[in-house]
Design an enzyme around this catalytic site. Structure first.
Site, short mmCIF file in Angstrom:
data_model
loop_
_atom_site.label_atom_id
_atom_site.label_comp_id
_atom_site.label_asym_id
_atom_site.label_seq_id
_atom_site.Cartn_x
_atom_site.Cartn_y
_atom_site.Cartn_z
N MET A 1 29.17 -11.88 16.82
CA MET A 1 29.65 -11.12 15.66
C MET A 1 30.82 -11.85 15.00
SD MET A 1 29.12 -7.12 16.50
CE MET A 1 30.58 -6.89 17.45
N HIS B 1 32.67 -17.44 23.26
CA HIS B 1 31.49 -17.67 22.42
C HIS B 1 31.05 -19.14 22.50
CE1 HIS B 1 33.38 -14.18 20.13
NE2 HIS B 1 32.17 -13.73 20.37
N SER C 1 37.01 -10.81 20.98
CA SER C 1 37.50 -10.79 19.59
C SER C 1 38.49 -9.66 19.41
CB SER C 1 36.33 -10.62 18.63
OG SER C 1 35.34 -11.59 18.87
P1 AMP Z 1 30.48 -10.56 20.38
O1 AMP Z 1 30.76 -11.49 19.26
O2 AMP Z 1 31.72 -9.99 21.00
O3 AMP Z 1 29.42 -9.55 20.10
O4 AMP Z 1 29.89 -11.46 21.55
C1 AMP Z 1 28.81 -12.32 21.30
C2 AMP Z 1 28.36 -12.91 22.61
O5 AMP Z 1 29.44 -13.60 23.22
C3 AMP Z 1 27.89 -11.85 23.62
O6 AMP Z 1 26.76 -12.35 24.31
C4 AMP Z 1 29.08 -11.72 24.52
O7 AMP Z 1 28.75 -11.28 25.83
C5 AMP Z 1 29.59 -13.15 24.56
N1 AMP Z 1 30.98 -13.19 24.96
C6 AMP Z 1 32.02 -12.54 24.34
N2 AMP Z 1 33.16 -12.76 25.03
C7 AMP Z 1 32.84 -13.54 26.09
C8 AMP Z 1 33.58 -14.11 27.16
N3 AMP Z 1 34.89 -13.89 27.31
N4 AMP Z 1 32.93 -14.87 28.06
C9 AMP Z 1 31.58 -15.08 27.94
N5 AMP Z 1 30.84 -14.58 26.94
C10 AMP Z 1 31.45 -13.82 26.04
#
Ligand code: AMP
Length: 284
Positions: A30, A37, A186
């Site tokens: 996102m 990420h 984020s």
């Molecule tokens: P988001 O942008 O928060 O929806 O996350 C996008 C992807 O990044 C999802 O698959 C999350 O699980 C992964 N993600 C977010 N934060 C982390 C983190 N600290 N470590 C590993 N993967 C992450």
């Protein structure tokens, strides 16, 4: 690295790579990117010749009182970070591209979505299942990478890909943490200095509970006392602290090392709702 905004353009790239016998990995995000990420991109790059990162703040996974309007966004920095990590293409569709007028299809993964964040954020997991199903169909990648930080989401996505015969292999990437162990998110940027310091206690408290369960402490009793230290550390509200099996998310009554378990939590501090999960008797 190019950015495309339509499904047709995304598919044209993927088609060309396929014609050149290159494999493709998709990393849905996102935006408002951080090292967590980028680790997905790195894992995608290790498995496939090409990596597509999608950036789409999906409105259908936010509840009416949640932070959709305030969700951070920094497209220029995101693109720089992705390019630096070796990403080949950004897919950044508009809401209209994803949900054209008349859009009416829901995706629900039963069972797995009724606990944890599924219970505390009504509709959230359905929104995730809907958008990820679309992204997987749009990209038609060989692999798609998701973070273990959102463990329940990963379990839901594995299930829907299997149930719907989506021919994309789902890969999980380990949680990337800050120096004090706080899982990168984020939403960490919502925190002021004092809240940020307190937020570092989330993983410490989960680790302690997971260690005690691994040593034989009664699971129910351990979970019953895990909320108090979070509130004492500065969290204002705890949505859940629960010990569940990693595969089917059923509640753990007695820990059995042969059936991997994790301690899961979601708690609010300031404007942020933070989640984390830690393996019982495991490294992460
Ligand atoms: P988001 O942008 O928060 O929806 O996350 C996008 C992807 O990044 C999802 O698959 C999350 O699980 C992964 N993600 C977010 N934060 C982390 C983190 N600290 N470590 C590993 N993967 C992450």
């Amino acid at each position: 690295m190019e950015t495309v905004c339509t499904v047709a353009d995304l598919r044209a790239y993927v088609r060309a790579w396929r014609a050149a016998e290159e494999t493709v990995a998709l990393t849905p995000t996102m935006g408002a990117l951080h090292e967590g990420h980028l680790s997905l991109v790195t894992l995608g790059k290790a498995r496939a010749d090409r990596v597509v990162a999608s950036i789409f703040v999906n409105p259908t996974q936010f509840g009416p009182a949640e932070d959709l309007e305030a969700y951070p966004s920094d497209e220029v920095r995101d693109a720089e970070m992705l390019e630096g990590a070796g990403c080949d293409l950004i897919f950044a569709p508009s809401v209209e591209e994803m949900y054209p007028p008349g859009f009416s299809t829901k995706v629900r993964v039963e069972g797995l979505t009724e606990c944890l964040c599924g219970a505390t954020r009504p509709g959230h997991m359905d929104g995730v299942a809907q958008v990820v199903t679309k992204l997987l169909n749009q990209a038609q990648a060989d692999y798609a990478v998701f973070g273990e930080k959102d463990w329940q989401q990963l379990a839901v996505i594995r299930r829907l890909a299997r149930d719907l015969d989506i021919p994309t292999e789902i890969l999980g990437a380990p949680i990337v943490r800050e120096a004090d162990g706080l899982a990168m998110s984020s939403r960490n940027r919502y925190l002021d200095d004092a809240q940020r310091a307190a937020a570092g206690q989330l993983n410490v408290i989960l680790r302690r509970a997971a260690d005690r369960i691994a040593e034989g402490a009664a699971v129910e009793a351990e979970m019953a006392v895990a909320r108090a230290p979070l509130l004492k550390a500065g969290f204002e509200k705890v949505d859940y602290v629960e010990c569940r099996h990693g595969d089917d998310l059923t509640l753990v009554e007695t820990f059995d090392p042969a059936h991997p378990a994790r301690v899961f939590a979601a708690a609010h501090i300031g404007r942020a709702r933070l989640i984390d999960n830690i393996a019982v008797a495991g490294p992460a």
